[in-house]
Scaffold this active site. Structure first.
Site, PDB file in Angstrom:
ATOM      1  N   CYS A   2      -7.277   0.005  -5.422  1.00 20.44           N
ATOM      2  CA  CYS A   2      -8.468  -0.834  -5.530  1.00 20.44           C
ATOM      3  C   CYS A   2      -8.216  -2.184  -4.850  1.00 20.44           C
ATOM      4  CB  CYS A   2      -8.898  -1.065  -6.974  1.00 20.44           C
ATOM      5  SG  CYS A   2      -9.344   0.416  -7.866  1.00 20.44           S
ATOM      6  N   ARG A  27      -5.095  -0.226   1.036  1.00 18.21           N
ATOM      7  CA  ARG A  27      -4.680   0.003  -0.345  1.00 18.21           C
ATOM      8  C   ARG A  27      -5.140   1.370  -0.859  1.00 18.21           C
ATOM      9  NH1 ARG A  27      -3.402  -4.939  -3.141  1.00 18.21           N
ATOM     10  NH2 ARG A  27      -4.079  -4.047  -5.110  1.00 18.21           N
ATOM     11  N   TRP A  76     -10.684   2.845  -6.133  1.00 19.76           N
ATOM     12  CA  TRP A  76      -9.876   4.071  -6.114  1.00 19.76           C
ATOM     13  C   TRP A  76     -10.093   4.733  -7.458  1.00 19.76           C
ATOM     14  CZ3 TRP A  76      -5.578   6.198  -8.665  1.00 19.76           C
ATOM     15  CH2 TRP A  76      -4.864   7.186  -7.966  1.00 19.76           C
ATOM     16  N   ASN A 102     -10.135  -4.326 -11.259  1.00 16.87           N
ATOM     17  CA  ASN A 102      -8.989  -3.467 -10.950  1.00 16.87           C
ATOM     18  C   ASN A 102      -8.226  -3.250 -12.242  1.00 16.87           C
ATOM     19  OD1 ASN A 102      -9.644  -3.579  -8.272  1.00 16.87           O
ATOM     20  ND2 ASN A 102      -7.849  -4.747  -7.625  1.00 16.87           N
ATOM     21  N   GLY A 103      -7.723  -2.037 -12.438  1.00 14.03           N
ATOM     22  CA  GLY A 103      -6.950  -1.762 -13.643  1.00 14.03           C
ATOM     23  C   GLY A 103      -7.601  -0.679 -14.479  1.00 14.03           C
ATOM     24  N   GLU A 487      13.069  11.682   1.038  1.00 10.25           N
ATOM     25  CA  GLU A 487      12.122  10.766   1.670  1.00 10.25           C
ATOM     26  C   GLU A 487      11.398  11.440   2.835  1.00 10.25           C
ATOM     27  OE1 GLU A 487      10.010   7.259   2.703  1.00 10.25           O
ATOM     28  OE2 GLU A 487      10.826   8.108   0.852  1.00 10.25           O
ATOM     29  N   LYS A 491       7.328  11.925   3.019  1.00 13.35           N
ATOM     30  CA  LYS A 491       6.493  11.445   4.121  1.00 13.35           C
ATOM     31  C   LYS A 491       5.585  12.561   4.638  1.00 13.35           C
ATOM     32  CE  LYS A 491       7.002   7.519   3.867  1.00 13.35           C
ATOM     33  NZ  LYS A 491       7.401   7.721   2.565  1.00 13.35           N
ATOM     34  N   GLU A 494       2.850  13.380   2.025  1.00 13.30           N
ATOM     35  CA  GLU A 494       1.925  12.260   1.829  1.00 13.30           C
ATOM     36  C   GLU A 494       0.835  12.225   2.885  1.00 13.30           C
ATOM     37  OE1 GLU A 494       3.876   8.303  -0.127  1.00 13.30           O
ATOM     38  OE2 GLU A 494       4.683   8.897   1.816  1.00 13.30           O
ATOM     39  N   HIS A 510      20.501  27.888  -4.890  1.00 11.87           N
ATOM     40  CA  HIS A 510      20.101  27.953  -6.294  1.00 11.87           C
ATOM     41  C   HIS A 510      18.578  27.973  -6.434  1.00 11.87           C
ATOM     42  CE1 HIS A 510      24.205  27.308  -7.798  1.00 11.87           C
ATOM     43  NE2 HIS A 510      24.337  26.554  -6.723  1.00 11.87           N
ATOM     44  N   LYS A 609      -1.857   2.177  -1.866  1.00 13.51           N
ATOM     45  CA  LYS A 609      -0.683   1.459  -1.395  1.00 13.51           C
ATOM     46  C   LYS A 609       0.097   0.844  -2.547  1.00 13.51           C
ATOM     47  CE  LYS A 609       2.156  -0.278   1.557  1.00 13.51           C
ATOM     48  NZ  LYS A 609       3.111   0.631   2.202  1.00 13.51           N
TER      49      LYS A 609
END
Length: 614
Positions: A2, A27, A76, A102-103, A487, A491, A494, A510, A609
């Protein structure tokens, strides 16, 4: 997560708000809206992009185009799906109060039920709408109160996190803002003030800002502002000068912010080390922790808390600190640390890592550790952020603004910070002066080596073209490069929406080996170190099952070209340095696969973000 923007002053508010919202698009959001105040109050909001809102704003009346006060929001979705009605701002039924938020209001269902019983009609599914009706109810019960007082009284009924802006046509000369857990900053101009959830919409207009702390409320007018606690105690605030320019949040000729930020990494490496790596003296100078270095060196244990990409950096930090300084390290997901009643005390150090310095779970972990008496230390990128203010000591990464939602240069900066911290903790204890000097020389060569890897961009794009339609991918590494495998997989999923997993290469047998077939790309990080022979054996196992192998290997390695379908060669370096180099081709590979699939790499779906709510 947001975005908030507000303006009060002498200019037309609508263009400033819309441009500010575009600066906050990174964001992550699914709807947007603005409220303008000029005698009357007008709200425009809709599902979709800010550009759609800009088109709608062209039809504003002359009166509203002249408005000098306004607030804007990018939402968001948390409570309620993306829709026109769920977008912010929210209004009361009389249409004379507007709120953006926001929140998350945790007790919203209780408040909503009470308000419905009292006759209030809700037009959205959001938790945020209770705020505007709550303010309206309090004002109706005592019309003698002002906007500041009714907002303060309303917030006393609220549990949860918020960053809010409130305007009303009853008092058209002010904006009331407040925060608890969700960041807000006030930009100070000449006869004008700017409000935002971060500095990106403000830097174009002023470099002087005030950061609100949790539990603070501000009344902002065009000729000044006052900051108080929710308990109505006036606060003296320090004015901070922003340390980045407008150019740093522009694309600078690159197609996407993510690509720009990948290519900025050599410069970021240099900036992170500037003034800290003293090659001629053979030492590390970390001013932000200098006064606490002795306590850090004698810690019984170090716990590192982070989320997402920062958690992967923390894993590399664990390897570095334990190898160099021989201090036990644990790495925790911040979201788990806060809920599992951790055993932490005065002999422990808890390090919090966050790019934004506002990550909700990491902040909660910070406060938990603080309550238990641990020394809390922060590593973050944003000057003046909540983690920076609430930790006892810490270090800024100086990576510059990171606009792309998928973190790249922030990861690199965090790992370098942890590398330097490990060396600082080892000085006079576990490493000799010659060993420290050798590591510093390795660090100093990083920017040049990273630049050479970036020159492989076209080769990596060619590889991406062959794998853009894959549905799954496996990333494998050992030692320092196991977190890099995590990582790299993060990426890819995402930004391309391809399912990908990272594993320690030895764990392949395994379970994951059952997935390997002719359609499965397996990305190996196969640099020459003590586990190199084992990695080659793992590659043979994948080949025997028809898996398609992409390898990240050291220059001059001819053996691996016999085994892998594609090899991306990187400069030779010592083991602890390799994660800072091997991650770059994985970032580029994910970027190119995503763009070839037509994905929005800067704003991937469903992601934000800065995750400022649970």
């Amino acid at each position: 997560m947001c975005g908030i923007v507000g303006y009060i002053g002498w200019r037309e508010a609508a263009p400033l708000l819309l441009k500010g919202l575009k600066r906050l698009e990174y964001r992550g959001y699914d709807s947007a809206g603005i409220a303008l105040l000029n005698h009357n109050l007008l709200v425009m909001k809709q599902k979709g992009s800010v550009s759609g809102l800009e088109i709608a704003a062209e039809e504003l009346s002359a009166d509203m185009k002249a408005a000098k006060v306004g607030i804007g929001h990018t939402r968001w979705a948390t409570h309620g799906e993306p829709s026109d009605m769920n977008a912010h701002p929210h209004q009361n039924s009389a249409g004379d109060i507007a709120v953006i938020h926001n929140g998350i209001i945790e007790n919203y269902s209780v408040l909503k039920h009470e308000l419905i019983v009292q006759g209030y009609i809700f037009s959205s599914e959001t938790d945020s709408e209770v705020l505007v009706h709550l303010i309206d109810r309090i004002w109706k019960s005592d019309p003698s109160l002002d906007l500041e007082s009714v907002t303060r009284n309303a917030l006393r009924h609220v549990d949860g996190a918020y960053g809010i802006c409130v305007i009303s046509s009853r008092e058209p000369d002010k904006i009331v803002v407040a925060r608890k857990g969700s960041p807000l900053v006030i930009g100070i101009g000449i006869g004008e003030y700017f409000i935002a959830s971060d500095a990106a919409p403000i830097v174009e207009h002023t470099n002087k800002v005030v950061y609100l702390s949790d539990g603070e409320l501000a009344v902002v007018k065009k000729d000044g502002y006052v900051v108080k606690t929710i308990e109505n105690v006036e606060q003296e605030k320090v004015i901070t000068e922003l340390d980045f320019s407008l150019e740093k949040i522009e694309k600078g000729g690159f197609e996407h912010f993510m690509l720009k930020e990948i290519f900025e990494q050599p410069a970021v490496m240099h900036d992170v080390m500037r003034g800290r790596v003293r090659l001629e003296e053979g030492r590390i100078c970390l001013g932000g922790i200098e006064d606490y270095l002795d306590r850090l060196k004698h810690a019984k244990r170090i716990v590192i808390c982070a989320c997402g990409t920062s958690w992967h950096a923390a894993l590399i930090g664990e390897y570095l600190i334990e190898e160099f300084a021989r201090i036990p390290v644990e790495v925790d997901y911040a979201s788990e640390f806060r809920y599992r009643n951790p055993i932490v005390g005065v002999d422990d150090v808890v390090i919090l890592i966050s790019q934004s310095g506002e990550t909700a779970d990491t902040l909660a972990a910070l406060r938990t550790a603080k309550e238990k008496g641990a020394l809390v230390m922060g590593i973050c990128n944003v000057v003046g952020s909540t983690i920076a203010r609430e930790t006892l000591c810490g270090m800024y990464t100086h990576a510059g603004p990171e606009v792309g939602v998928a973190s790249t240069k922030a990861f690199t900066a965090q790992v370098i910070m942890l590398y330097m911290l490990a060396l600082a903790l080892s000085r006079g204890r576990t490493l000799s002066q010659d060993e420290i000097a050798l590591n510093l020389r390795e660090l100093s060569r990083l920017p040049e080596k990273a630049t050479r890897i970036l020159e492989l961009d076209s080769q990596i794009k060619h590889i991406a073209e062959q794998f853009k339609d894959t549905r799954n991918a496996l990333y494998l590494g050992r030692g320092y490069n196991f977190p890099v495998a995590l990582e790299g997989a993060l990426k890819l999923k995402e930004i391309s929406y391809i399912h990908a997993e990272g594993y320690p290469a030895a764990e392949m047998k395994h379970g994951p080996i059952a997935l390997i077939d002719k359609d499965m790309p397996v990305i190996f990080i196969a640099t020459r170190d003590s586990t190199y022979a084992k990695i080659l054996s793992n590659i043979e196992e994948v080949r025997s099952r028809k898996g398609r192998v992409i390898a990240i290997a050291n220059e001059g390695d001819k053996e691996i070209s016999r085994l892998a379908e594609h090899v991306i060669y990187i400069p030779q370096s010592s083991g602890p340095i390799t994660p800072l180099l091997t991650v770059i081709p994985l970032q580029l590979l994910a970027y190119h696969i995503a763009t070839l699939r037509g994905c929005n790499v800067d704003r991937p779906r469903n992601l934000a973000k800065s995750v400022t709510v649970e």
